[in-house]
Design a protein around this motif. Sequence first.
Motif, mmCIF file in Angstrom:
data_model
loop_
_atom_site.group_PDB
_atom_site.id
_atom_site.type_symbol
_atom_site.label_atom_id
_atom_site.label_comp_id
_atom_site.label_asym_id
_atom_site.label_seq_id
_atom_site.Cartn_x
_atom_site.Cartn_y
_atom_site.Cartn_z
ATOM 1 N N LYS A 43 -15.654 -3.987 -5.681
ATOM 2 C CA LYS A 43 -15.132 -4.148 -4.317
ATOM 3 C C LYS A 43 -16.248 -4.496 -3.336
ATOM 4 O O LYS A 43 -16.083 -5.363 -2.475
ATOM 5 N N LYS A 81 0.839 -1.208 0.000
ATOM 6 C CA LYS A 81 0.000 0.000 0.000
ATOM 7 C C LYS A 81 0.872 1.256 0.000
ATOM 8 O O LYS A 81 0.588 2.220 -0.719
ATOM 9 N N THR A 88 -7.671 1.513 -5.929
ATOM 10 C CA THR A 88 -7.091 2.783 -5.486
ATOM 11 C C THR A 88 -6.401 3.488 -6.646
ATOM 12 O O THR A 88 -6.586 4.687 -6.862
ATOM 13 N N GLU A 129 -8.087 -4.138 -3.932
ATOM 14 C CA GLU A 129 -8.069 -2.818 -3.306
ATOM 15 C C GLU A 129 -6.981 -1.926 -3.891
ATOM 16 O O GLU A 129 -7.214 -0.739 -4.141
#
Length: 193
Positions: free
Chosen positions: A75, A17, A173, A169
Motif C-alpha cells: 500500500k 467499504k 483491510t 485498500e
Amino acid sequence: MDLTQGTAKEKQDRSKKMMLWFGIVSLIMGFAGWTSAYIVSSKREDWLNNIDLPQAFFISTALIIVSSITYILAKKTAKQGKQKQVTNYLLITLVLGISFIVLQFVGFSQMLESGYYFTGPTSNIKMSYIFLIAFVHILHVVAGLISLLVVITQQLRKKYSPENMLGLELGATFWHFLDILWVYLIVFMFFVK
C-alpha cells in the motif's frame, strides 16, 4: 458527514467499504461464539488442560504477521506510484499466505501424530474446538488469498494508482483482519487452558 453527498464514485466507494466492515463484524461474531463455547466447554470434566498447541501454529503466526507487513508495504509503495515494488510486495504476501495454510495443515498433522483427532473414540472436546477454529480460519484465509489474487491481477493490469487504490485498500483491510483474528485465536487457545 452527510452520506448522501458526493459523487457517484465516492458513494460507491463508501458502500464497498461499509459492506466489507459488515462482513468483518459478522465474522467477529462467529468467532466470538466459538471462543465463548470453548470457554464454557473448558469447565467439563473431560477437558484436557495439558495439551500444547503444535509448533507449526506458532511458526505460521509469524508468517501471517510478516504477510501483513508486506501488504502494508504494498500500500505504501502504491501511494508512491512504485508499481513494480507494489507487485513484488503483493506476490510476497501471496507466498506467505499460502505458507501459512501449509503450516496450519502441518500443525494438524502434528496433532494427529500426538493421538488427537477431531472426532471419534480418541477425540477430545478441546482438540475438536482447536481443529474447528483453526480450520474455519483457514477457510477465511483462502477467501483472503482469492481477494489477494484479484488485487494482484488488478495491479498487473495497472488499475491502481496513488489516486485509485480502493481495491488494494479493501484487500489489505480484510487481510489485516485475518491476521489480527489469528493472533487473537492463537493467544486465546494458548492461555485458555
